[in-house]
Scaffold this motif. Structure first.
Motif, short mmCIF file in Angstrom:
data_model
loop_
_atom_site.label_atom_id
_atom_site.label_comp_id
_atom_site.label_asym_id
_atom_site.label_seq_id
_atom_site.Cartn_x
_atom_site.Cartn_y
_atom_site.Cartn_z
N ARG A 152 2.11 5.66 1.57
CA ARG A 152 3.36 4.90 1.58
C ARG A 152 3.70 4.32 2.94
N ASP A 153 3.03 4.83 3.97
CA ASP A 153 3.37 4.44 5.33
C ASP A 153 2.09 4.24 6.12
N ARG B 254 1.98 3.55 9.26
CA ARG B 254 2.22 3.86 10.67
C ARG B 254 1.57 5.21 11.01
N GLU C 156 1.32 0.95 13.76
CA GLU C 156 0.69 0.68 12.48
C GLU C 156 -0.84 0.75 12.58
N PRO D 220 4.66 -2.74 0.52
CA PRO D 220 4.96 -2.30 1.89
C PRO D 220 3.99 -2.77 2.95
N THR E 55 10.73 5.52 4.10
CA THR E 55 9.55 5.37 4.94
C THR E 55 9.93 4.99 6.37
N ASP E 56 10.82 4.02 6.52
CA ASP E 56 11.18 3.52 7.85
C ASP E 56 12.69 3.27 7.87
#
Length: 599
Positions: free
Chosen positions: A364-365, A367, A420, A477, A510-511
């Motif tokens: 999901r992320d 980063r 990222e 995303p 997520t952010d």
């Protein structure tokens, strides 16, 4: 179990750490060395990933390497050693008999033992090393990050060892590649050859051609179909009359100009409708073949879900068409689809094969890179007497002021949290601006990014409000697909010539900070959307640490820099800083290449 994945010694080297089947850290070597597409063994990324994961080298159970060096060498030798002018990275002299003799770095790249030797000597790792094929690593990077319990696998790039396109299937029982297309027949090389013909750099500027295609008409599509002949099942062939791989200083032959009725574009020269139409035709033919091949893959596997990777999977326009018109109910594209993502895929595949364990969990992320403390920047600003705002303990105040400045026309360098992994900036190392300002795209292209004016910018939008502004109703995303803009006249800075945008949706889970900024900007303007592009100048990697961000801010036309909780305005930066920054030696931008580097 702790697995470290490595991709190295070709281009875009990277490292990844997987613990118990979960990605916990991943980074590109170029971000640390500031050498774009750095191909060296990722020493710096390795150190950063171990530190981020909170482990030492003795904790690592295995290293997974992303391709088979022996199989790759066999293809390189089969293709033949090119002339000196073919690949500027190869160094030659000649024997008295006139035979080419490689030396230095060039010879090292024809050494199949080099990856293991450098993992031992440069990384200092003494444990087991597992090797996987290039396309296995690509496929694994997509499947194990998809969250699917079962999926069909499709990978396409220029070339791995011999494979250029693969068809596979994966589930908890394992990952298998079922069919392949082999070099020299390659979708990636087809696209790269025309990229070079259009005057852009190979293995770098293909995304420019994708953007250019939207402005043209596919009036050369029939001629392109002569160059790339679709076949039954999973097969296709390039007509090698039009291509030259490894034997000249271009990837295309003079027959291309004869076929298209136009000479190759001179790099940096004007772009006209002819070039737009060639790009459009190229894109259409690529999409046709991709769509046909994934229909074959669906018939082959019977799976409901599709996982995509490989450099071709970074073509977001094609990805969107595969989702709209393809036979699969669910589609996942790996955000680091290029070779860097092979490090993550190799580690994930290694874990599954060693343990037999696979629990579906979507990524999901993206980063996954390092996070840095900016307190030393604050201390330096104080010592230098540079005015700035410190919002530690007042995130609402930071978001409010930043949103106000953007609404007033400021271009902001936005730096926060972990870096990222992959080629897209997703709100951690981004340049952001007002999408409503029709002048903003030209301003950022010309003065900030210093790049071609036709290049589009992506919008970031809160996930829950995406459907209000874009024809899209699922999370996106990773900025890997395009959607039509519902209110295009009101959002000119992020709307491409065809009414589309390369979309990024942002989740508060997520952010939270970037989501909060979007929400605050929406409260001020009615549009919870920001123009989002990568925080770098043309020819440079995306910024990594606070020093990179500060240096880029000083050198380019960004109005405001946000470094986590610190906010600095351009007018407050001492003129002496710009003079000092300009005097710092830097690696020159990567020289353009008219031919794919096979070595």
């Amino acid at each position: 179990m702790i697995i470290v994945g490595i991709s190295a010694l070709f281009h875009d080297s990277a490292c990844a750490v997987v613990i118990d089947g979960r990605p916990v850290a991943a980074a590109h070597e170029e971000r640390f060395t500031r050498r774009r597409y750095d191909r060296s063994m990722p020493i710096n990324a390795f150190r950063a990933c171990l530190m981020d994961a909170g482990i030492g080298i003795d904790d690592v159970d295995a290293v997974a390497y992303y391709e088979n060096p022996v199989a790759k060498l066999s293809r390189q030798l089969w293709a033949g050693i090119p002339g000196k002018d073919t690949d500027p990275m190869l160094e030659f002299d000649y024997t008295a008999a006139g035979m080419p003799r490689l030396h230095g770095e060039s010879l090292a790249r024809l050494d199949a033992a080099r990856p293991e030797r450098e993992i031992r000597e440069l990384l200092g790792y003494e444990g087991p090393i597992h090797t996987f094929t290039h396309h296995e690593s690509h496929a694994a990077s997509a499947f194990y990050c998809s969250g699917f319990g079962e999926a069909a696998l499709f990978t396409a790039d220029a070339v791995g060892e011999w494979t250029t396109t693969s068809y596979g299937h994966a589930s908890a029982e394992g990952l298998r590649l079922l069919e392949e297309v082999r070099f020299p027949h390659s979708l990636g090389l087809f696209y790269s050859a025309i990229t070079s013909y259009l005057g852009f750099a190979v293995n770098s500027d293909e995304y420019k051609v994708m953007a250019l295609a939207s402005a043209g008409k596919p009036r050369y599509a029939d001629r392109m179909r002569q160059m790339l002949r679709n076949g039954p099942g999973g097969g296709f062939e390039l007509d090698l009359t039009y291509f030259s791989f490894g034997t000249s200083d271009h990837m295309y032959t003079p027959a291309v100009a004869e076929l298209l009725g136009a000479p190759p574009r001179v790099p940096e020269s004007a772009i006209d409708s002819l070039h737009e139409d060639i790009a459009s035709s190229l894109q259409v033919v690529l999409e046709e073949v991709l769509l046909d091949k994934i229909r074959h893959l669906h018939d082959l596997t019977g799976a409901d879900s599709l996982a995509l990777a490989g450099g071709v999977a970074l073509n977001c326009v094609a990805n969107s068409r595969l989702r709209r018109e393809g036979p699969f109910r669910n589609v996942f594209v790996q955000p680091a689809s290029g070779d860097s993502g092979g490090a993550l895929g190799a580690a994930l595949l290694c874990h599954h094969r060693l343990t037999g364990a696979y629990e579906p969990e979507p990524l999901r992320d993206a980063r996954l890179g390092p996070r840095y403390d900016v307190r030393h920047v604050h201390d330096a600003l104080v010592r230098a007497g540079v005015p700035h705002r410190d919002f530690r303990g007042d995130e609402p105040g930071l978001l409010r002021l930043t949103a106000e400045l953007i609404a007033e026309g400021a271009v902001v360098g936005w730096y926060q949290g972990p870096m990222e992994f992959g080629p897209r900036a997703l709100g951690a190392r981004s340049i952001i601006a007002d999408p409503r300002d029709g002048r903003m795209r030209d301003h950022i292209n010309a003065l900030v990014k210093k790049r071609e004016g036709f290049r589009p910018f992506a919008p970031a939008v809160p996930e829950e409000r995406c459907a209000e502004f874009f024809d899209w109703d699922t999370p996106a995303p990773f900025m890997l697909e395009t959607a039509q803009v519902r209110r295009a006249p009101e959002l000119p800075a992020i709307t491409h010539v065809d009414g589309s945008a390369r979309l990024q949706t942002v989740s508060s889970e997520t952010d939270a900070r970037f989501h909060g900024l979007l929400t605050e900007f929406g409260r001020l303007t009615g549009f919870p959307i920001l123009l989002n592009t990568s925080f770098n100048m043309r020819g440079e990697p995306i910024v990594c640490d606070p020093a990179d961000a500060l240096a880029c801010f000083i050198r380019c036309g960004i109005d405001v820099l946000v470094l986590d909780e610190l906010l600095i305005r351009r007018e407050d930066v001492p003129a002496s800083w710009a003079i000092a920054e300009a005097a710092i030696p830097r690696h020159p931008p990567v020289s353009r290449s008219d031919s794919y580097t096979f070595f």
